[in-house]
Design a protein around this motif. Structure first.
Motif: not given
Length: 226
Positions: A92-96, A106-111, A124-131
């Motif tokens: 698990y983790g977090f990602a931009g 805040c959406k989650c994705y599995q890759f 499975i990561v949760q999006a905590i950043n963008a741009g």
């Protein structure tokens, strides 16, 4: 009947592939307050925002400014956004992710990686950043993963001016993880010891999934259920 079963199986496999989107992974650890730490950036139906931390990884004070954009700012990324090993093949983790925060925050994705040393392994990561991130790439939060365009790690941890290792991509070996503060070293080792290498520009296929509670309890943000 045997031919019909084969055709049905093939069609099912094609549908599964089409349900995935191709992309790539990169790494980041710039210590900035995540973009999803702003309520105005949340995706539709999300409850948050994403937590930000002070210099010592406690909760950031109300109204604290992003350390990457305000001199003397006291809102940073939290050390808890490091990858979490679930098994030999899943983390698990977090990602931009994505260039538009309100589309992904805040959406989650599995890759699943399809190239590199981690081919066949999943996150499975949760999006905590963008741009500044394409809509098909995931910038995985990994200590020592590179500060990129902005660097609050010098203010938070006394990191070198360009961060640990390369400005883009970070450290280049597992042994270099010893350069990081002790509370960040496990997440740095994860890249080399669990994923097996640099991770940058490895190919993936991915889809959106509902978030594990383990991630939302860390981030403090829960997206709309899909």
């Amino acid at each position: 009947m045997h031919s019909l079963k084969i055709i049905t199986t093939l069609l099912g496999a094609i549908a599964l592939v089409r349900g995935q989107t191709a992309g790539t992974t990169t790494t980041t650890w710039d210590c900035c307050e995540p973009a999803c730490g702003y309520t105005s950036n949340l995706s539709a139906g999300a409850r948050g925002p994403v937590r930000s931390c002070n210099k010592s990884n406690g909760p950031a004070a109300a109204g604290a400014q992003n350390a990457c954009f305000t001199q003397g700012g006291q809102a940073f990324s939290c050390s808890s956004y490091q990858p979490i090993i679930i098994s030999n093949t899943l983390s698990y983790g977090f990602a931009g992710h994505g260039n538009t925060a309100t589309a992904t925050c805040c959406k989650c994705y599995q890759f699943t990686w399809t190239s590199g040393a981690a081919a066949g392994k999943s996150m499975i990561v949760q999006a905590i950043n963008a741009g500044g991130i394409t809509d098909t790439d995931f910038d995985i939060y990994t200590p020592g993963g590179g500060v990129g365009d902005y660097n609050a790690c010098t203010a938070q941890y006394g990191a070198p001016a360009q961060g640990w290792g390369r400005q883009y991509g970070g450290v280049t070996s597992d042994s270099q993880c010893s350069q990081l503060p002790s509370n960040l070293q496990a997440g740095c080792h994860w890249r080399w010891q669990w994923a097996g290498g640099d991770i940058n520009n490895w190919q993936i296929t991915y889809k959106q999934v509902n978030c594990p509670s383990q991630l939302t309890s860390i981030s403090g943000c829960t997206p709309a259920t899909i």
